[in-house]
Design an enzyme around this catalytic site. Sequence first.
Site, PDB file in Angstrom:
ATOM      1  N   TYR A 250       0.826  -1.216   0.000  1.00 14.50           N
ATOM      2  CA  TYR A 250       0.000   0.000   0.000  1.00 14.50           C
ATOM      3  C   TYR A 250       0.857   1.262   0.000  1.00 14.50           C
ATOM      4  O   TYR A 250       1.764   1.423   0.822  1.00 14.50           O
ATOM      5  CB  TYR A 250      -0.899  -0.011   1.221  1.00 14.50           C
ATOM      6  CG  TYR A 250      -2.051   0.959   1.187  1.00 14.50           C
ATOM      7  CD1 TYR A 250      -3.117   0.784   0.314  1.00 14.50           C
ATOM      8  CD2 TYR A 250      -2.097   2.043   2.049  1.00 14.50           C
ATOM      9  CE1 TYR A 250      -4.196   1.658   0.302  1.00 14.50           C
ATOM     10  CE2 TYR A 250      -3.167   2.927   2.057  1.00 14.50           C
ATOM     11  CZ  TYR A 250      -4.217   2.726   1.174  1.00 14.50           C
ATOM     12  OH  TYR A 250      -5.281   3.595   1.171  1.00 14.50           O
TER      13      TYR A 250
ATOM     14  N   SER B 104       1.533  -7.583   2.078  1.00 15.48           N
ATOM     15  CA  SER B 104       0.530  -6.633   2.568  1.00 15.48           C
ATOM     16  C   SER B 104      -0.530  -6.404   1.494  1.00 15.48           C
ATOM     17  O   SER B 104      -1.204  -7.349   1.094  1.00 15.48           O
ATOM     18  CB  SER B 104       1.204  -5.331   3.002  1.00 15.48           C
ATOM     19  OG  SER B 104       0.321  -4.529   3.729  1.00 15.48           O
ATOM     20  N   GLN B 105      -0.674  -5.178   0.966  1.00 13.21           N
ATOM     21  CA  GLN B 105      -1.616  -4.985  -0.134  1.00 13.21           C
ATOM     22  C   GLN B 105      -1.277  -5.914  -1.297  1.00 13.21           C
ATOM     23  O   GLN B 105      -2.168  -6.492  -1.930  1.00 13.21           O
ATOM     24  CB  GLN B 105      -1.594  -3.541  -0.618  1.00 13.21           C
ATOM     25  CG  GLN B 105      -2.463  -3.302  -1.849  1.00 13.21           C
ATOM     26  CD  GLN B 105      -2.321  -1.906  -2.415  1.00 13.21           C
ATOM     27  OE1 GLN B 105      -3.233  -1.106  -2.303  1.00 13.21           O
ATOM     28  NE2 GLN B 105      -1.179  -1.611  -3.015  1.00 13.21           N
TER      29      GLN B 105
ATOM     30  N   ASP C  86       1.062  -8.569  14.330  1.00 14.34           N
ATOM     31  CA  ASP C  86       0.797  -7.673  13.205  1.00 14.34           C
ATOM     32  C   ASP C  86      -0.483  -6.881  13.457  1.00 14.34           C
ATOM     33  O   ASP C  86      -1.591  -7.408  13.344  1.00 14.34           O
ATOM     34  CB  ASP C  86       0.679  -8.490  11.920  1.00 14.34           C
ATOM     35  CG  ASP C  86       0.602  -7.625  10.664  1.00 14.34           C
ATOM     36  OD1 ASP C  86       0.368  -6.411  10.796  1.00 14.34           O
ATOM     37  OD2 ASP C  86       0.785  -8.183   9.567  1.00 14.34           O
TER      38      ASP C  86
ATOM     39  N   HIS D  26       4.090  -6.233  11.295  1.00 16.39           N
ATOM     40  CA  HIS D  26       3.752  -6.277   9.877  1.00 16.39           C
ATOM     41  C   HIS D  26       4.960  -6.519   8.975  1.00 16.39           C
ATOM     42  O   HIS D  26       4.796  -6.832   7.799  1.00 16.39           O
ATOM     43  CB  HIS D  26       3.038  -4.989   9.476  1.00 16.39           C
ATOM     44  CG  HIS D  26       2.326  -5.073   8.165  1.00 16.39           C
ATOM     45  ND1 HIS D  26       1.472  -6.106   7.851  1.00 16.39           N
ATOM     46  CD2 HIS D  26       2.365  -4.262   7.066  1.00 16.39           C
ATOM     47  CE1 HIS D  26       0.992  -5.926   6.632  1.00 16.39           C
ATOM     48  NE2 HIS D  26       1.528  -4.830   6.131  1.00 16.39           N
TER      49      HIS D  26
END
Length: 322
Positions: free
Chosen positions: A92, A187-188, A273, A302
């Site tokens: 992201y 992540s994204q 996370d 994360h």
Amino acid sequence: MAFFDFFPEQLAAYRPQRSEPANFDSFWSETLAETRKHPLNAVFEPVNLGLRQFDVYDVTYSGYGGQRIKGWYLRPAGHSAALPCVVEFIGYGGGRSSPLNWLKWPAAGYATLVMDTRGQGSVWSSGHTPDLPDGANPSVPGFMTQGVLSPHTYYYRRVFTDAARAIEAARSRPDVDGSRIAVCGGSQGGGISIAAAALVPDIGAAMPDVPFLCHFRRAVGLTDTYPYQEIVTYLHTHRGNEARVFATLDYFDGVNFASRIKAPSLLSTALMDMTCPPSTVYAAYNYIDAPKDIRVYRFNGHEGGQFEHAEAQIMWLQERFG
């Protein structure tokens, strides 16, 4: 950081009831069909960066609505045979930046195509793909509530379609073995990987790392960390839109995509996370009905397993692609 989510034994069994729209499959098949009316027109322009061990190409192809999406394509130099290809998606706020950031997979012997995320690339790495056809420049988040009152206008409808087309762009190259395509990202990028693996189910492997965009109905409110907090902020002001927002998000939830994945999959999660809580990752993982594994990083946030997990991904993919 602290343990804040379910205990490990609860995570291993966590399969929440899915909030899946009745027309989920038709929505996505129609979305892809509309986009495929536009020629893919994938263009690969050689770039000389002095990287003697790698061939580098600037990529442009037609994504959602025929809009032009940027990317990078890299492969080990001096190989004439068609290679397996890893299609990578970005976290992201980041963009494709420099090809120097994407040497892991070609260094391991694979081709790789990195998709620039439309409209992003203004926080921790630069992007070069506008979101709208009028040429709006890449911008700072948030993107989580763009068009969120309808699945037809929601931002990730465009991104997930771009991702499916990125796989098609990779397969358009004669130096890629189209039967050995993997998707990955963190992540994204992990959330996009889950969607792409469902939308293009004949790929060979999926490697979503600490994936975002999973189990929205739990994530929103469980964590006060961005980007999920963007949705909270929106609903803090637009109090009457909660039902419409979550009805839209159901079309983009990794939990619903996960049940459609056919490729062997390697996921990861971190038990501390706060950005992508482990229960949201397991909610997707536990619905994958294909050979799968998950690596758990107990005392990480994360950042996940970082280079240790990258090494695990390389070894795992070698077992499948050679």
